[in-house]
Structures are given as C-alpha cells and as structure tokens.
Enzyme design. Structure first.
Site, PDB file in Angstrom:
ATOM      1  N   TYR A   3      16.932 -44.659   1.979  1.00 35.02           N
ATOM      2  CA  TYR A   3      15.529 -44.197   2.339  1.00 35.02           C
ATOM      3  C   TYR A   3      15.633 -43.118   3.263  1.00 35.02           C
ATOM      4  CZ  TYR A   3      10.916 -44.858   3.880  1.00 35.02           C
ATOM      5  OH  TYR A   3       9.186 -44.407   4.178  1.00 35.02           O
ATOM      6  N   ASN A  48       2.778 -39.318  -2.436  1.00 33.50           N
ATOM      7  CA  ASN A  48       3.063 -40.141  -1.597  1.00 33.50           C
ATOM      8  C   ASN A  48       3.953 -41.247  -1.956  1.00 33.50           C
ATOM      9  OD1 ASN A  48       2.209 -42.048   0.646  1.00 33.50           O
ATOM     10  ND2 ASN A  48       1.163 -43.019  -1.183  1.00 33.50           N
TER      11      ASN A  48
END
Length: 277
Positions: free
Chosen positions: A164, A94
């Site tokens: 990103y 994560n």
C-alpha cells in the site's frame, strides 16, 4: 458558496463509500453532473440510497456504473459514458485497496503486492490517461484530475503495509509528472494525501486489533481519525476553479499528523458538530 462546479461533469471512482461517496454528494450539490463508479454493484446501490436520503433533490445529477479500475477497458468505457454530457471536466481517481494481508518486505505475498498495485497504481494511470483523452476529444481547455494518495507516501507507516505504501508513493510521483506534462493544455493534476480516516476501508483493516489501532491514533494531535467528509471538502476545492493555480501538489489533509511524530495521550476529540455534508 453554492454552484462552484455548475455545468461541469465529474467522475468519482471508489464512489460507493468513504471519501468517494462524500465527494460525489458534494460535487452534485455544487452543480456538477456526477458519474459514481465502483467495482461493487451492491455497494453502489447502497451508496446511491444514501445520496437519495441525504439529498433527494440532487439525485437527477448522479449516475452510477460498475468499473474495475485495474482493467483499462472498464476505465475507458466508464469515461466514455460521460461523453453524452459533453466529456469529463473533473476526474477523481479515488478507488484503492489496503489488503488485510499487506505486511512488510518479508511477509507480503506477490499476489497481494500485484493486486494492490494493479488497483492503486494502474487504476490511477488508466483514469488519468482516459480523462486526458476525453478532455482532448471534447476540446476542453481546462480540467482537474485528483488522485488519492496518502500521508504514508510522505512519512511511512507506523504499521507495516508495504504494498500500500509503495503504491501511494507511485501515485505521488505519477501525479507530479502528469501535472508538468499537461500543464500547457490547461489540465491540472493534484494528489490528495489523507491521513488514516474513519472509513470502512481502514476499519476493516484494523479489525479488533486494539494495539494496531492505538499505534495509529497516537500520531494524531486531535486524538481522532479524520472523517471522509473532511477529505471531500479538500477534493471539492481541488476540483473547482478556486484552485486554478494549484497544480502538482501533494495536498495533505491530516489533522497535523505529519507535523508531530507522537503526541501526548489524552482524551480523543469528537468530530465537529457542524460538518458540512
């Protein structure tokens, strides 16, 4: 339903806050032993304090470790810590970064691109690799690896954040291939695709730029960002045996964002009062 992860061992990276922290709490409440990992020792300590405040009865099921997921030696050491429990059963890759200086193809600096991909892509690769090695080493016949991607890997971002977005597209592609490669071993790989959430990561990135904030909120039929605990519930499902035939998916949890390009403006809604924490 309590005990969906009873007797299982889980690792959560990026566990000091947001989705990682909420998932760690849920995993422990459902019976798992949880190793919380984060790059910041200070943030981990604060996260553990929250765990103890919310659920003091599960604190003996949670351990913590500092880990820089962009360094394979750190990731290997993190995963091997779980061998004392009998090896990893669940790996939630994560940890991630969305840098404030991430922009478009013209204005994104090489160092921002490299930093983002080292954490968001290499970190998932290393975590997946060493989870599989642990599963094999401990002769596990099934395991669940969940990788955090993003809806921007599916639809693109309303505000330029190229490093990103590209990194999360790589997470999706990597997850799909790993799911196929390791399916016969009993190891499942799925990618969680959250919409922008009300987490410190997003709030720090948005800052006080109300125009940037509005360009994101307008895409939500609900009129609000999602909450980290809503994502954690999805991760819990993917980690549990209830999802035993779910493999290689782009698990989208976005409040309908990807189903509506721009929605009519209206009053924002508050999160439901009955959130399961």
């Amino acid at each position: 339903m309590v005990g969906r992860l009873m007797g299982k061992n889980a690792i959560v990276t990026g566990a000091a806050g947001g989705i990682g922290l909420e998932t760690s709490i849920l995993f422990a409440r459902e019976g798992a032993n949880v190793l919380m990992a984060d790059i910041s020792a200070e943030a981990l300590e604060k996260g553990l304090m929250k765990v103890h405040q919310l659920s003091p009865h599960i604190q003996n099921k949670i351990l913590s470790t500092v880990c820089d997921v962009s360094k394979e030696s750190d990731v290997q050491a993190m995963v091997e810590k779980v061998d004392v429990w009998g090896g990893v059963d669940i790996m939630f890759n994560n940890a991630g970064i969305m840098h404030a200086d991430d922009a478009d193809a013209i204005d994104t600096a090489d160092k921002i691109w490299d930093l983002t991909h080292n954490i968001n892509v290499k970190g998932v690769w290393y975590g997946s690799k060493h989870a599989v090695l642990s599963l094999r080493r401990n002769k596990k016949t099934k395991g669940s690896i969940i990788n955090t991607a993003s809806v921007v890997a599916l639809v693109g971002s309303a505000t330029p954040q190229l490093a990103y977005t590209a990194s999360k597209g790589a997470v999706l592609a990597m997850t799909r291939e790993l799911a196929i490669v390791h399916a016969r071993e009993g190891y499942r790989f799925n990618a969680l695709c959250p919409a922008p959430l009300n987490t410190p990561l997003l709030q720090d990135w948005l800052g006080d730029d109300q125009a940037k904030r509005h360009r994101r909120e307008v895409h939500f039929p609900t009129g609000r960002f999602g909450e980290a605990v809503e994502q954690a519930q999805a991760v819990l499902f993917l980690a549990s045996d209830e999802s035993s035939f779910v493999n290689g998916t782009d698990f989208v949890v976005d409040g309908g964002m990807t189903k509506a390009y721009v929605t009519p403006e209206g009053p924002a809604t508050e999160p439901p009062a009955n959130f399961a924490r």
